[in-house]
Write an enzyme that holds these catalytic residues in place. Sequence first.
Site, PDB file in Angstrom:
ATOM      1  N   ARG A  14       0.745  -1.195   0.102  1.00 60.33           N
ATOM      2  CA  ARG A  14       0.038   0.094  -0.081  1.00 60.33           C
ATOM      3  C   ARG A  14       0.808   1.120   0.106  1.00 60.33           C
ATOM      4  O   ARG A  14       1.073   1.884  -1.140  1.00 60.33           O
ATOM      5  CB  ARG A  14      -0.966   0.011   1.211  1.00 60.33           C
ATOM      6  N   ASP A  15       1.572   1.396   1.070  1.00 61.90           N
ATOM      7  CA  ASP A  15       2.322   2.795   1.146  1.00 61.90           C
ATOM      8  C   ASP A  15       3.336   2.975   0.155  1.00 61.90           C
ATOM      9  O   ASP A  15       3.856   3.816  -0.597  1.00 61.90           O
ATOM     10  CB  ASP A  15       2.983   2.876   2.430  1.00 61.90           C
ATOM     11  N   HIS A 205       5.323   4.014  12.753  1.00 64.11           N
ATOM     12  CA  HIS A 205       5.413   3.895  11.042  1.00 64.11           C
ATOM     13  C   HIS A 205       6.400   4.779  11.128  1.00 64.11           C
ATOM     14  O   HIS A 205       6.178   6.241  10.894  1.00 64.11           O
ATOM     15  CB  HIS A 205       4.080   4.218  10.527  1.00 64.11           C
ATOM     16  N   HIS A 207       9.169   6.702   8.114  1.00 60.45           N
ATOM     17  CA  HIS A 207       9.639   6.917   6.878  1.00 60.45           C
ATOM     18  C   HIS A 207      11.167   7.181   7.184  1.00 60.45           C
ATOM     19  O   HIS A 207      11.755   7.765   8.295  1.00 60.45           O
ATOM     20  CB  HIS A 207       9.147   8.076   5.976  1.00 60.45           C
ATOM     21  N   CYS A 238       4.363   9.327   0.010  1.00 61.63           N
ATOM     22  CA  CYS A 238       2.554   9.753   0.178  1.00 61.63           C
ATOM     23  C   CYS A 238       2.791  10.856  -1.004  1.00 61.63           C
ATOM     24  O   CYS A 238       3.453  11.978  -0.994  1.00 61.63           O
ATOM     25  CB  CYS A 238       2.236  10.360   1.440  1.00 61.63           C
ATOM     26  N   ASN A 247       9.405   4.214   3.313  1.00 52.17           N
ATOM     27  CA  ASN A 247       9.590   3.913   4.539  1.00 52.17           C
ATOM     28  C   ASN A 247      10.870   3.014   5.016  1.00 52.17           C
ATOM     29  O   ASN A 247      11.628   2.629   4.130  1.00 52.17           O
ATOM     30  CB  ASN A 247       8.469   2.459   4.801  1.00 52.17           C
TER      31      ASN A 247
HETATM   32  N1  COA Z   1     -13.051   5.390  -2.424  1.00 53.07           N
HETATM   33  C1  COA Z   1     -13.277   5.366  -3.671  1.00 53.07           C
HETATM   34  N2  COA Z   1     -13.944   6.282  -4.417  1.00 53.07           N
HETATM   35  C2  COA Z   1     -14.131   7.398  -3.361  1.00 53.07           C
HETATM   36  C3  COA Z   1     -13.850   7.256  -2.229  1.00 53.07           C
HETATM   37  C4  COA Z   1     -13.402   5.940  -1.535  1.00 53.07           C
HETATM   38  N3  COA Z   1     -13.089   5.927  -0.231  1.00 53.07           N
HETATM   39  N4  COA Z   1     -14.335   8.418  -1.746  1.00 53.07           N
HETATM   40  C5  COA Z   1     -14.637   9.081  -2.413  1.00 53.07           C
HETATM   41  N5  COA Z   1     -14.498   8.429  -3.557  1.00 53.07           N
HETATM   42  C6  COA Z   1     -14.966   9.019  -4.960  1.00 53.07           C
HETATM   43  C7  COA Z   1     -16.518   9.661  -5.079  1.00 53.07           C
HETATM   44  O1  COA Z   1     -17.297   8.516  -5.291  1.00 53.07           O
HETATM   45  C8  COA Z   1     -16.510  10.764  -6.248  1.00 53.07           C
HETATM   46  O2  COA Z   1     -16.289   9.904  -7.241  1.00 53.07           O
HETATM   47  P1  COA Z   1     -16.758  10.559  -8.795  1.00 53.07           P
HETATM   48  O3  COA Z   1     -16.081  11.707  -8.777  1.00 53.07           O
HETATM   49  O4  COA Z   1     -16.536   9.559  -9.796  1.00 53.07           O
HETATM   50  O5  COA Z   1     -18.298  10.923  -8.483  1.00 53.07           O
HETATM   51  C9  COA Z   1     -14.866  11.261  -5.771  1.00 53.07           C
HETATM   52  O6  COA Z   1     -14.053  10.152  -5.297  1.00 53.07           O
HETATM   53  C10 COA Z   1     -14.774  12.460  -5.190  1.00 53.07           C
HETATM   54  O7  COA Z   1     -15.778  11.998  -3.792  1.00 53.07           O
HETATM   55  P2  COA Z   1     -15.690  13.274  -2.610  1.00 53.07           P
HETATM   56  O8  COA Z   1     -16.541  12.750  -1.550  1.00 53.07           O
HETATM   57  O9  COA Z   1     -16.288  14.616  -3.167  1.00 53.07           O
HETATM   58  O10 COA Z   1     -14.183  13.134  -2.417  1.00 53.07           O
HETATM   59  P3  COA Z   1     -13.013  14.049  -2.161  1.00 53.07           P
HETATM   60  O11 COA Z   1     -12.794  14.932  -3.595  1.00 53.07           O
HETATM   61  O12 COA Z   1     -13.283  15.041  -1.068  1.00 53.07           O
HETATM   62  O13 COA Z   1     -11.790  13.163  -2.222  1.00 53.07           O
HETATM   63  C11 COA Z   1     -10.826  11.332  -1.097  1.00 53.07           C
HETATM   64  C12 COA Z   1     -11.504  12.652  -1.200  1.00 53.07           C
HETATM   65  C13 COA Z   1     -10.297  11.031   0.338  1.00 53.07           C
HETATM   66  C14 COA Z   1     -11.691  10.193  -1.501  1.00 53.07           C
HETATM   67  C15 COA Z   1      -9.705  11.622  -2.075  1.00 53.07           C
HETATM   68  O14 COA Z   1      -8.996  12.586  -2.145  1.00 53.07           O
HETATM   69  C16 COA Z   1      -8.737  10.243  -2.031  1.00 53.07           C
HETATM   70  O15 COA Z   1      -9.163   9.032  -2.114  1.00 53.07           O
HETATM   71  N6  COA Z   1      -7.420  10.475  -1.292  1.00 53.07           N
HETATM   72  C17 COA Z   1      -6.728   9.367  -1.281  1.00 53.07           C
HETATM   73  C18 COA Z   1      -6.115   9.566   0.048  1.00 53.07           C
HETATM   74  C19 COA Z   1      -4.729   8.770   0.244  1.00 53.07           C
HETATM   75  O16 COA Z   1      -4.789   7.541  -0.277  1.00 53.07           O
HETATM   76  N7  COA Z   1      -3.594   9.003   0.652  1.00 53.07           N
HETATM   77  C20 COA Z   1      -2.440   8.129   0.949  1.00 53.07           C
HETATM   78  C21 COA Z   1      -2.431   7.634   2.269  1.00 53.07           C
HETATM   79  S1  COA Z   1      -2.249   8.467   3.490  1.00 53.07           S
HETATM   80 ZN    ZN Z   2       3.786   6.171   5.332  1.00 50.35          ZN
END
Ligand code: COA
Ligand code: ZN
Length: 305
Positions: A14-15, A205, A207, A238, A247
């Site tokens: 994942r990370d 955790h 890095h 990230c 990491n």
């Molecule tokens: N899994 C899959 N899709 C998701 C989701 C999830 N957990 N949460 C939201 N979505 C989708 C929505 O369905 C929407 O899809 P669409 O554009 O096809 O309609 C889109 O994402 C936007 O939804 P919204 O609720 O407005 O979310 P957002 O724009 O505020 O985004 C996150 C928030 C968190 C979903 C997004 O930024 C994200 O996945 N970030 C990744 C975080 C991450 O992995 N960080 C690294 C590790 S720490």
């Molecule tokens: Zn990390």
Amino acid sequence: MTTKTVIINDVGPRDGLQNQPKVLTLEQRLQLIKALRTASIPAIEVGAFVSPKAVPAMAGTGELVTQLPSGPCAYSALIPNQKGYELGKESNIPIMSLVLAASNTMNEKNIRQSTKEGFMTCAKVLQQAKSDGTHVQVYVATAWACPFEGAITEDSVISLTDRLMTAGAKHIVVADTIGAAHPEQSYLLMSRLVNEFGANQLSCHFHDTRAMGLANVYAALQAGIRQFDASIGGLGGCPFAPGASGNVATEDVVMMLEQMGYETGIDMPSLLNASDLAIELTGTARGGKAKAWLEKYYAQSALAG
Ligand code: COA
Ligand code: ZN
């Protein structure tokens, strides 16, 4: 579990993979997980239920979960919000990990919520998890430093941990997301957290951005921590935290712990194969800093019979 047992959770799938220029196929991601299982890694973070637009490398985690090798392994996946929880629950992943940074800007960049909103999301999901009987833990990200706001105070991490535990979190992973902590800081924060909440409910955790990852593991170990994240081959980073590098490498952490007499239950020659695979699949993993020495050592041991 004796005080000499340390549990390693490999977060490479994942990370490690979320930040790679190359997006691996589901088969390749599974291949890496299987290699880690062959090394008897007791816990693996296999993927994330996040927006595939935000993190393309984690798309298809639900399908991946249905194909995980069976056997004793604590599989987990990251969830950023309620939707992630629903998807994770549907997949039957045994452990789901919410993520909430100690700093507001990091939360806005990472999960598009302020810390206050993010906390409310965590509290809601934790409440839901309690009634569903699912296992949800929380990563407290940027616990020592934030790439946008700088130093984070110990008091703010302790207070956030306290509030998350009161809201129902059974386990907290304290994360140095950008690899900025030094061992003294790690020792001080983790000692205070262990005193307040007990070591069993805490993991670390780290890095390795500033080459202090292993020293930080040692410092947290001295503070009583017995559960650590590490990443095969030192993969990691990230996409939303500028400056975050890999990491601390699983092979380095396992080597250090075993040499100090701790038991991880991990088979080093198989772990080195998994590290080779991580390098081959991504083309960017460097392998642990001790890998060359470890390979030589185990090759000589094999020759000696
Ligand atoms: N899994 C899959 N899709 C998701 C989701 C999830 N957990 N949460 C939201 N979505 C989708 C929505 O369905 C929407 O899809 P669409 O554009 O096809 O309609 C889109 O994402 C936007 O939804 P919204 O609720 O407005 O979310 P957002 O724009 O505020 O985004 C996150 C928030 C968190 C979903 C997004 O930024 C994200 O996945 N970030 C990744 C975080 C991450 O992995 N960080 C690294 C590790 S720490
Ligand atoms: Zn990390």
